[in-house]
Structure formats: C-alpha cells, structure tokens
Design an enzyme around this catalytic site. Structure first.
Site, PDB file in Angstrom:
ATOM      1  N   HIS A 110       0.956  -1.075   0.143  1.00 43.16           N
ATOM      2  CA  HIS A 110       0.031   0.229   0.136  1.00 43.16           C
ATOM      3  C   HIS A 110       0.850   1.283   0.009  1.00 43.16           C
ATOM      4  O   HIS A 110       2.124   1.191   0.438  1.00 43.16           O
ATOM      5  CB  HIS A 110      -0.784  -0.027   1.234  1.00 43.16           C
ATOM      6  CG  HIS A 110      -1.893  -1.189   1.197  1.00 43.16           C
ATOM      7  ND1 HIS A 110      -2.971  -1.060   0.200  1.00 43.16           N
ATOM      8  CD2 HIS A 110      -2.275  -2.132   1.877  1.00 43.16           C
ATOM      9  CE1 HIS A 110      -3.765  -2.017   0.495  1.00 43.16           C
ATOM     10  NE2 HIS A 110      -3.403  -2.525   1.482  1.00 43.16           N
ATOM     11  N   CYS A 150      -0.157   2.729  -4.270  1.00 42.92           N
ATOM     12  CA  CYS A 150      -0.808   3.884  -4.772  1.00 42.92           C
ATOM     13  C   CYS A 150      -0.016   5.367  -4.531  1.00 42.92           C
ATOM     14  O   CYS A 150       1.075   5.129  -3.671  1.00 42.92           O
ATOM     15  CB  CYS A 150      -2.244   4.252  -3.821  1.00 42.92           C
ATOM     16  SG  CYS A 150      -3.534   3.129  -4.483  1.00 42.92           S
TER      17      CYS A 150
END
Length: 413
Positions: free
Chosen positions: A219, A269
């Site tokens: 992430h 991301c």
C-alpha cells in the site's frame, strides 16, 4: 579511505574525540560531498559532543579517499590548526596530501551510434561495455534484485490485505531471474524491517555487479518530498518515503554502486484520487465494464457506490537526497492517484510490465519499454470505470539494455 589515513585517525582518536568540535565540521563535510544530511543527522543523535566526535571519526573512515584531505581542509577553515598539524605529522614526507578536487561538469552531445538505430534490434551476441551510449550490463549475475511483497496487514494499520500481490511477486521473481539477477524476496515486512533490508542491501559489495533493482509491492500514499514523491507502508502501518528508499543506494550511501544504474519499481498508490479519464472518439479508447476483482493499493476509503475499493499510500517525514545520478523510479500510477490490482490476476501495472519485458527486453532499452508499459496500462485500464497512468522519474545517464538468458536458471540469493 586509504589504509594509511585510517591508521592516522585511529592513532589520534583520543585527541580527536577530546578536541574536535563536530558542529564546526558538518557544513564543510556536507558541501564537499563527504557526508549526506542523513548521516549528519545520525551523528547528531549519537549524544554528547564527545560522542558525536567519536562517531564522526568512525564514519569518516568509510567515506573514500577524499575524506581525510577534506577533514584537514575543514579543520583549517575553522581555525583548528593544532589538529591538522597533529594528523599530518603522521603523513609520509614523500607523499604530499592531495587536496579535494572540485570538478566542473562538462556537457557533451551524445554521438549517434551506427550500431543501434531507433526501432531496429541490437546485434545478438555483442559484448556490451560501458560507453556514452549504454551502461555496461554484462556481469554474470548482473546484480541484486530485492522484492518486498506486503500482503497481510496488521489490524492496527487499518489497511486491507493485498489479495493478488503474490501473483505479482511470482511474476517479477521469475522475470528478473530470467534477466540474470540474484533475486531475494521478503514478505510482510514492518516499516523498520523494510529499512533494515534496504540498509543491508546498501552495505553489500556490488563491485562485481552492473546494476541493482528494488521492487516494492505494498500500500502507498502521498508524502512531502524533494525529489521522488510517494511512500510505501509496512504491514504495521507506518510508511517509508520513496525518496528515503532511493537514498539507501545513491552514490553517497552505496559507493560500490556509483556510476551504475539503480532501478526502483513501485507498485503502490500515489495518493487517494481516482481517475475516470476523459472522453475520446469511439474508434480509440472505449471504456468497458470492469470486474468485481479490481482493488486499489491506497488507504481504505469509504464510498457508497464503489465496488472497486481498497486504496493504499500515506505521508511521512521529509528526506533529503543528493543528486540522484543513475537512478530510475518507475511508479505504477501518477502521483496523487490510486493504483489498481486485480485479486485474481495481479496488478495492472505488474502484469503489463512483465509482458513487455518478456516480449521486448532482448531488443529494446528500459526507458523505451517503460513507455510501452505506460501506453498499455493507460489503454487497457479501460477495463472498468477508472483509469491508471504509470510514469517514471528518470535520472539515468545512458541507455540500459538487460541481459536476457536463453532459458531461466535459478540464481541463489
């Protein structure tokens, strides 16, 4: 640092620790490129003035042949003449102390190579030597490749598990072994463990290798930065900025990789925004309905009508970076936006990167292949409502052509 200079520092360690004022040395050693700001901050955290002086002397011994003359010059600039006189008393009379050389860059145009025209494959079997056109990439193995694959996140992190990331990891492990890299995979690392693995990689001797690769599957989020945006999360929640990740392998912190390409691939991301794209004519890019298995690699976001959810990157402290020579950072998505991952097939970016490397690594340079990845992901992300645009921060000085083994053979990490 030369062995003779190390012995001089060791013989005079007591005097240096007693008399040296480290705060007078920091700016000079930073401006001369001997220390980085991160190293100076670490020395400052070591404790009292004597503790800082002791740590400064230890670190100087690891900083190459220019460290000793730079120390002498800094001491004289600050009026601490007794210490340089003491240190130079141990110098052989026949070998005058070299002064630090401040080199001015010279810009030369890149010559056109008759052997490689755009769009034409390279001659097979040619030994690739380091030149102004391309990096030397014929060491065997070519170098180390570290893959950090974070899948299962701890509950306190408030981050979802990254289902499908193992598919990405397996693809990239096979791919970089086929490109003659020593591949090491580390899974489910906390923030501190990520930094420990990167530090261990930076301390390896890369002298016999031509390249180094770091792949981050996790992430991610937006952070403050000077050069490279974004950060990746440990499974415990806290993150490591991409800028800090690249710092571990830059020319200052990893001397055996100086002048060699250092490649970073970030599947995470870049923030929380979701790109729905813009309208194009029907005969070009036509969106179609996406599947329920697509997730993002950003921090979780609440949405009343979104079945594609799971965003993943967050902010962290600023980190400084010297000139990022010979570094390329390839991002799965544009800064500020989410990066999509299919729970059954892996991420859009890694799937495309693997396919492009398989089809083109034998004939095309890395930057050209990354443009192919950009194009494919931007076109094929019409899988659903949302779009994705990969991109790179390229500080390479030459073209980079991978080795391609005739068949995969495992290389032990």
């Amino acid at each position: 640092m030369e062995e003779g200079h190390k012995r001089i520092l060791q013989r005079n360690r007591v005097n240096l620790v007693r008399d040296l004022n480290p705060s007078d040395m920091y700016d000079g050693l930073l401006s001369k490129g001997i220390f980085t700001q991160d190293m100076i901050d670490e020395i400052k955290r070591s404790g009292t003035r004597r503790d800082q002086a002791r740590q400064l002397v230890r670190d100087l011994e690891t900083r190459g042949s220019r460290a000793f003359p730079a120390l002498i010059e800094c001491l004289r600039e600050k009026g601490q003449h007794s210490l340089p006189d003491l240190l130079l008393a141990g110098e052989p009379k026949s070998q005058p102390l070299p002064l630090p050389v401040h080199v001015q860059p010279v810009v030369r145009p890149l010559p056109v190579s008759p052997e490689r025209e755009f769009g034409k494959p390279r001659a097979t079997g040619r030994v690739r030597r380091d030149s102004i056109q391309s990096y030397k990439m014929n060491a065997s193995p070519c170098g180390h490749c570290l893959i950090i694959n974070n899948v299962d996140f701890e509950p306190q992190s408030e981050l979802n598990n990254r289902t499908g990331s193992n598919i990405d990891c397996d693809k990239l492990e096979r791919r970089f072994k086929s490109l003659n890299f020593i591949v090491l995979v580390k899974s489910n690392l906390k923030q501190k463990q990520i930094r420990q693995e990167l530090s261990a990689l930076s301390k390896k001797d890369h002298a016999q290798y031509d390249c180094c690769v770091v792949i981050m599957l996790s992430h991610g989020t937006e952070v403050s930065h000077n050069r490279f945006p974004g950060a990746v999360h440990g499974v415990d929640g806290p993150n490591v900025p991409v800028q800090r990740i690249t710092n571990y392998l830059n020319g200052q912190n990893c001397p055996s990789l100086q002048g060699k390409p250092k490649l970073f691939f970030i599947q995470a991301c870049g923030g929380g925004e979701r790109d729905t794209g813009f309208e194009v004519t029907p005969d070009k890019d036509r969106p179609c309905i996406g599947g329920p298995d697509d997730q993002t690699d950003a921090m979780p976001m609440s949405s009343s009508s979104d079945s594609l959810s799971t965003p993943s990157d967050e902010p962290d402290a600023r980190a400084t970076l010297p000139t990022p020579c010979d570094i390329l950072v390839s991002y799965s998505t544009f800064p500020g936006y989410v990066s999509w991952r299919d729970t059954q097939a892996g991420s859009w970016y890694v799937e495309t990167l693997d396919n492009v490397l398989e089809d083109n690594a034998a004939t095309n340079d890395l930057v050209t292949m990354l443009m192919m990845v950009n194009n494919e992901v931007s076109q094929n992300s019409a899988k659903g409502l949302y779009k994705q645009m990969p991109g790179s921060f390229n500080f390479l000085r030459k073209l980079l052509y991978f080795q391609v083994l005739p068949c995969q053979r495992p290389i032990q990490a």
